[in-house]
Design an enzyme around this catalytic site. Sequence first.
Site, PDB file in Angstrom:
ATOM      1  N   LYS A  56      -4.020  21.835  -8.501  1.00 40.33           N
ATOM      2  CA  LYS A  56      -3.610  22.850  -9.471  1.00 40.33           C
ATOM      3  C   LYS A  56      -2.941  22.188 -10.679  1.00 40.33           C
ATOM      4  O   LYS A  56      -2.128  21.280 -10.531  1.00 40.33           O
ATOM      5  CB  LYS A  56      -2.661  23.852  -8.822  1.00 40.33           C
ATOM      6  CG  LYS A  56      -3.301  24.679  -7.717  1.00 40.33           C
ATOM      7  CD  LYS A  56      -2.309  25.671  -7.116  1.00 40.33           C
ATOM      8  CE  LYS A  56      -2.959  26.499  -6.011  1.00 40.33           C
ATOM      9  NZ  LYS A  56      -2.006  27.453  -5.396  1.00 40.33           N
TER      10      LYS A  56
ATOM     11  N   GLU B  98       0.855  -1.186   0.000  1.00 43.22           N
ATOM     12  CA  GLU B  98       0.000   0.000   0.000  1.00 43.22           C
ATOM     13  C   GLU B  98       0.891   1.236   0.000  1.00 43.22           C
ATOM     14  O   GLU B  98       1.745   1.399   0.875  1.00 43.22           O
ATOM     15  CB  GLU B  98      -0.948   0.037   1.197  1.00 43.22           C
ATOM     16  CG  GLU B  98      -1.887   1.234   1.142  1.00 43.22           C
ATOM     17  CD  GLU B  98      -3.039   1.185   2.123  1.00 43.22           C
ATOM     18  OE1 GLU B  98      -3.666   2.245   2.359  1.00 43.22           O
ATOM     19  OE2 GLU B  98      -3.326   0.097   2.671  1.00 43.22           O
TER      20      GLU B  98
ATOM     21  N   ASP C  70      -2.738  12.235  -2.526  1.00 43.68           N
ATOM     22  CA  ASP C  70      -2.766  13.695  -2.570  1.00 43.68           C
ATOM     23  C   ASP C  70      -3.186  14.122  -3.969  1.00 43.68           C
ATOM     24  O   ASP C  70      -2.541  13.767  -4.955  1.00 43.68           O
ATOM     25  CB  ASP C  70      -1.383  14.245  -2.241  1.00 43.68           C
ATOM     26  CG  ASP C  70      -1.408  15.733  -1.918  1.00 43.68           C
ATOM     27  OD1 ASP C  70      -2.158  16.463  -2.600  1.00 43.68           O
ATOM     28  OD2 ASP C  70      -0.683  16.159  -1.012  1.00 43.68           O
TER      29      ASP C  70
ATOM     30  N   ASP D 149     -11.528  10.603  -5.018  1.00 43.57           N
ATOM     31  CA  ASP D 149     -12.781  11.352  -5.134  1.00 43.57           C
ATOM     32  C   ASP D 149     -12.611  12.567  -6.048  1.00 43.57           C
ATOM     33  O   ASP D 149     -13.507  13.402  -6.133  1.00 43.57           O
ATOM     34  CB  ASP D 149     -13.248  11.815  -3.751  1.00 43.57           C
ATOM     35  CG  ASP D 149     -12.186  12.666  -3.050  1.00 43.57           C
ATOM     36  OD1 ASP D 149     -11.119  12.125  -2.728  1.00 43.57           O
ATOM     37  OD2 ASP D 149     -12.419  13.871  -2.838  1.00 43.57           O
TER      38      ASP D 149
ATOM     39  N   THR E 193     -12.127   4.711   4.673  1.00 41.83           N
ATOM     40  CA  THR E 193     -11.114   5.405   5.448  1.00 41.83           C
ATOM     41  C   THR E 193     -11.589   6.790   5.855  1.00 41.83           C
ATOM     42  O   THR E 193     -12.605   7.287   5.377  1.00 41.83           O
ATOM     43  CB  THR E 193      -9.821   5.552   4.633  1.00 41.83           C
ATOM     44  OG1 THR E 193     -10.069   6.459   3.548  1.00 41.83           O
ATOM     45  CG2 THR E 193      -9.370   4.206   4.069  1.00 41.83           C
ATOM     46  N   ARG E 194     -10.831   7.438   6.716  1.00 44.68           N
ATOM     47  CA  ARG E 194     -11.200   8.782   7.147  1.00 44.68           C
ATOM     48  C   ARG E 194     -11.158   9.769   5.982  1.00 44.68           C
ATOM     49  O   ARG E 194     -11.923  10.731   5.962  1.00 44.68           O
ATOM     50  CB  ARG E 194     -10.282   9.256   8.284  1.00 44.68           C
ATOM     51  CG  ARG E 194      -8.813   9.332   7.945  1.00 44.68           C
ATOM     52  CD  ARG E 194      -7.979   9.626   9.186  1.00 44.68           C
ATOM     53  NE  ARG E 194      -6.568   9.740   8.851  1.00 44.68           N
ATOM     54  CZ  ARG E 194      -5.812  10.777   9.187  1.00 44.68           C
ATOM     55  NH1 ARG E 194      -6.318  11.792   9.851  1.00 44.68           N
ATOM     56  NH2 ARG E 194      -4.537  10.802   8.883  1.00 44.68           N
ATOM     57  N   TYR E 195     -10.295   9.516   5.005  1.00 43.03           N
ATOM     58  CA  TYR E 195     -10.243  10.391   3.837  1.00 43.03           C
ATOM     59  C   TYR E 195     -11.513  10.237   2.997  1.00 43.03           C
ATOM     60  O   TYR E 195     -12.035  11.214   2.463  1.00 43.03           O
ATOM     61  CB  TYR E 195      -9.000  10.085   3.004  1.00 43.03           C
ATOM     62  CG  TYR E 195      -7.721  10.418   3.722  1.00 43.03           C
ATOM     63  CD1 TYR E 195      -7.306  11.740   3.862  1.00 43.03           C
ATOM     64  CD2 TYR E 195      -6.934   9.427   4.289  1.00 43.03           C
ATOM     65  CE1 TYR E 195      -6.131  12.058   4.534  1.00 43.03           C
ATOM     66  CE2 TYR E 195      -5.757   9.736   4.971  1.00 43.03           C
ATOM     67  CZ  TYR E 195      -5.371  11.054   5.085  1.00 43.03           C
ATOM     68  OH  TYR E 195      -4.208  11.355   5.756  1.00 43.03           O
ATOM     69  N   GLU E 196     -11.993   9.020   2.869  1.00 45.22           N
ATOM     70  CA  GLU E 196     -13.232   8.820   2.129  1.00 45.22           C
ATOM     71  C   GLU E 196     -14.413   9.446   2.863  1.00 45.22           C
ATOM     72  O   GLU E 196     -15.291  10.063   2.238  1.00 45.22           O
ATOM     73  CB  GLU E 196     -13.486   7.335   1.910  1.00 45.22           C
ATOM     74  CG  GLU E 196     -14.791   7.071   1.163  1.00 45.22           C
ATOM     75  CD  GLU E 196     -14.908   5.657   0.671  1.00 45.22           C
ATOM     76  OE1 GLU E 196     -14.299   5.343  -0.367  1.00 45.22           O
ATOM     77  OE2 GLU E 196     -15.621   4.861   1.328  1.00 45.22           O
TER      78      GLU E 196
ATOM     79  N   ASP F 237       9.658   7.742   1.403  1.00 46.34           N
ATOM     80  CA  ASP F 237       9.261   7.860   0.010  1.00 46.34           C
ATOM     81  C   ASP F 237       9.127   6.480  -0.636  1.00 46.34           C
ATOM     82  O   ASP F 237      10.050   5.659  -0.569  1.00 46.34           O
ATOM     83  CB  ASP F 237      10.324   8.686  -0.722  1.00 46.34           C
ATOM     84  CG  ASP F 237       9.878   9.180  -2.087  1.00 46.34           C
ATOM     85  OD1 ASP F 237       9.140   8.457  -2.771  1.00 46.34           O
ATOM     86  OD2 ASP F 237      10.303  10.289  -2.471  1.00 46.34           O
TER      87      ASP F 237
END
Length: 240
Positions: A149, A71, A145, A181, A218-221, A123
């Site tokens: 832009k 992952e 991320d 998303d 997940t919390r991001y979703e 990384d």
Amino acid sequence: MGTAMSTQTPKRPRRNFYGRFKGKALKQSQKAYLNEDLDALSPGAVDWESNPERHPLDLKTLFGGKEVWLEVGFGGGEHLVHQAARNPQIGIIGAEPYINGVAMLLGKIRKAGVKNLAVHPGDARDLFDVLPEASISRAFLLYPDPWPKTRHHRRRFVTPEHLEPLARVLKPGAIFRVATDIPDYVRQTLEEVPRAGFEWLAERPSDWREPWDDWISTRYEQKALREGRTPHYLTFRRKD
């Protein structure tokens, strides 16, 4: 007449890193997780300082010969721990440079008691350097991320700089899952990932609109849903 083997140390590439290594101050418990647990979860010598010759990691010894998943950018670690607990027959490596996320993951590992995990707190490109070719059976890129832009789109993971080494370490037929998303991230993913040697497996709209059967939100979703954005679930297969 034999050919002499080269003993030259590989030259370290110049790699710009965009993003955060650290956020708000860590809790004392999180500092303890990092101090007490992180070293034991190392997949081996990944950093250039500890492995300048870029010797491949010994995944067979690391996970006892188990199939290995990866992952990239595990965030707070919810999905990583979920998959490790659900699939004790596999070994799974998580790469994440954001130390606050690493600390959150370590707390979840303690709570879940999973033993089939390894963590690279850095990384993913450095990890790709030392993963053996065709050694990974499944990879996940979940809510990366977005770099919204236009001038920053080259910083996204779905660029040749990341996808080409990912393709190298994936086995033929390996599955690569991407969740995002951001509509423009979907566009770039569908353009760039096939160019790197993958095929998109979608056959019907539900294949990208509905999450995978083994998915954990997940919390991001959850943040995306609260803010009215639509998740997309893209499944690719590494070509033979």
